[in-house]
Write an enzyme that holds these catalytic residues in place. Structure first.
Site, PDB file in Angstrom:
ATOM      1  N   ASP A  24     -26.724   8.494 -25.356  1.00  0.00           N
ATOM      2  CA  ASP A  24     -27.671   8.611 -24.142  1.00  0.00           C
ATOM      3  C   ASP A  24     -27.947  10.000 -24.018  1.00  0.00           C
ATOM      4  O   ASP A  24     -27.624  11.036 -24.403  1.00  0.00           O
ATOM      5  CB  ASP A  24     -26.559   7.914 -22.959  1.00  0.00           C
ATOM      6  CG  ASP A  24     -25.440   8.807 -22.716  1.00  0.00           C
ATOM      7  OD1 ASP A  24     -24.872   9.123 -23.716  1.00  0.00           O
ATOM      8  OD2 ASP A  24     -25.073   9.173 -21.652  1.00  0.00           O
ATOM      9  N   GLU A  91     -22.391   9.013 -21.961  1.00  0.00           N
ATOM     10  CA  GLU A  91     -21.661   9.935 -21.642  1.00  0.00           C
ATOM     11  C   GLU A  91     -21.918  10.993 -20.775  1.00  0.00           C
ATOM     12  O   GLU A  91     -20.969  11.412 -19.974  1.00  0.00           O
ATOM     13  CB  GLU A  91     -21.608  10.988 -23.156  1.00  0.00           C
ATOM     14  CG  GLU A  91     -20.448  12.368 -23.080  1.00  0.00           C
ATOM     15  CD  GLU A  91     -21.129  13.471 -22.632  1.00  0.00           C
ATOM     16  OE1 GLU A  91     -20.302  14.449 -22.296  1.00  0.00           O
ATOM     17  OE2 GLU A  91     -22.378  13.660 -22.249  1.00  0.00           O
TER      18      GLU A  91
END
Ligand SMILES: [Zn+2]
Length: 430
Positions: A24, A91
């Site tokens: 991400d 994250e």
């Protein structure tokens, strides 16, 4: 997502290697798109840099890990030990869905303490002290995290007959009280930052003589330690973040209409907890500071599930705003540690082999933010967060406009990761 390559000797369960990254990215602020040299989702290669959101954080690690392992396997590499690749998916927003679940699975499948070494994203290497001496800075710990919610509830009513302080006024007083009591910076001899400073003083070519002498004296002289702390705070502004818990009032809300007394007002204060502190110690300190305001205004104080005292004008509640409290990370050992020797030795070998450097110093340091490794504490004592790329491989920075990386740095990273995997698998230290 995670992938595992079972070793030839999977029965030995404490010497596995985990390499982590995340897929991400943080969003691009729409109003900044026109400030990018090349569009943020173009993946444009201009002959020097590869452009786009995520190129530095954390696709560089993701792609390099996959290429390094893929090319090893294509060449017939068969690890004796088990190699795990883990890629988180969230994250940048706490990591619960990605690394949080991967960690649970890995603990079930391989057991606690089953990894000899865990490598995750971190800082690039650079020459901060001149003299062509490269400093590589693996993070060996991370600050803790706590979002404090302060909520003040008071009786409502018409604004034409107000009390001396509304809920908003009392909230403001509580915030002012917190800001009047910042956390004191402490340079502790057994702390990670002290060791980082010692390393810079001993091996940095162009550090001042005053700094070098003070650092040496501070090892056993308290006055020198105090002077060193002052020097660091004066000359390196970010030192305060490494020496103390920080607090930042980031959110505030309250009131619904200008002729109605607010019945509720709240603020959220973000804290990054210093290595030497803890969530409980921080909560205790906050409760003590806010209690003076609550007492002065005869308000009940509920602090983290406990009623501290009862008042008659309303209530102040202190709580964990989003249930995301996190202790400071356990400090990865660096003395007499085979895992640290493996990592540091590989960094030195990779840099000496690929750069025209006069020396390489591996300087363990302290992460102010958090990574997916916050979920991996049970899997290994040896967690390192480190990016094997030169700092000048980034065009700008992370999490902002013009994120771009030189692909030549990726080639270097792939070389380093390949060497790390081979050294780990061959090492007799585990
Ligand atoms: Zn990242």
């Amino acid at each position: 997502m995670f992938m595992a390559h079972m070793g030839k000797r999977p029965a030995i369960s404490t010497n596995n290697l985990l390499m982590n990254s995340h897929t991400d990215v943080v969003p691009v602020e729409p109003s900044t798109v026109s400030s990018w040299v090349h569009p943020p989702y173009s993946g444009h290669y201009d002959g020097t840099y590869l452009w786009g959101r995520g190129t530095c954080d954390d696709k560089a690690d993701l792609i390099s890990i996959m290429i390094a392992v893929d090319s090893l396997l294509k060449q017939g590499f068969q690890p004796r030990r088990t190699l795990v690749l883990a890629f988180g998916i969230d994250e940048e927003s706490a990591g619960v869905q990605g690394a949080g679940h991967i960690a649970k699975h890995l603990e079930e499948a391989y057991g606690r303490g089953s990894f000899a070494l865990i490598l995750d994203e971190g800082e690039p290497f650079s020459t901060p002290y001149g003299g062509n001496v490269v400093f590589a800075n693996p993070y060996v710990t991370e600050k803790g995290y706590f979002d404090l919610r302060i909520e003040v509830s008071t009786p409502g009513g018409h604004s034409s007959i107000p009390p001396p302080h509304t809920a908003i006024g009392i909230l403001a007083l509580a915030i002012a009280e917190l800001e009047a009591h910042p956390h004191q910076p402490q340079l502790l001899r057994n702390g990670t930052f002290f060791q980082e400073v010692q390393c810079a003083a001993a091996h940095g070519p162009h550090v001042s003589t005053e700094f070098r002498k003070l650092a040496k004296a501070a090892i056993d002289d308290d006055t020198a330690l105090e002077r060193l702390t002052k020097l660091l705070l004066e000359h390196i502004p970010m030192s305060v973040a490494k020496l103390a818990t920080t607090q930042a009032v980031d959110l505030i809300s309250g009131g619904v209409k200008v002729n109605a007394l607010p019945e509720r007002a709240y603020a959220v204060v973000n804290h990054r907890i210093a290595e030497q502190s803890s969530v409980a110690a921080l909560q205790g300190r906050i409760a003590e500071i806010i209690s003076t305001v609550a007492e002065r205004h005869d308000l009940t104080l509920n602090a983290f599930g406990r009623t501290v005292f009862t008042g008659s004008n309303g209530c102040v509640s202190l709580s964990d705003a989003f249930d995301t409290a996190l202790e400071p990370a356990p400090v990865t050992p660096t003395r007499d540690s085979p895992a640290y020797a493996l990592l540091a030795g590989t960094i030195v070998a990779a840099l000496r082999g690929s750069h025209n450097v006069s020396d390489v110093v591996v300087q363990p340091t302290y992460a102010l933010g958090n990574t997916d490794t916050q979920f991996y504490w049970n899997l290994s004592r040896n967690i390192f967060r480190y990016a094997h790329v030169p700092a000048d491989a980034y065009y700008n920075s992370l999490h902002t406009i013009n994120e771009a990386i030189k692909p030549t740095a990726l080639v270097e990273k792939i070389g380093f990761l390949t060497m790390l995997v081979l050294n780990w698998d061959e090492s007799s230290m585990f």
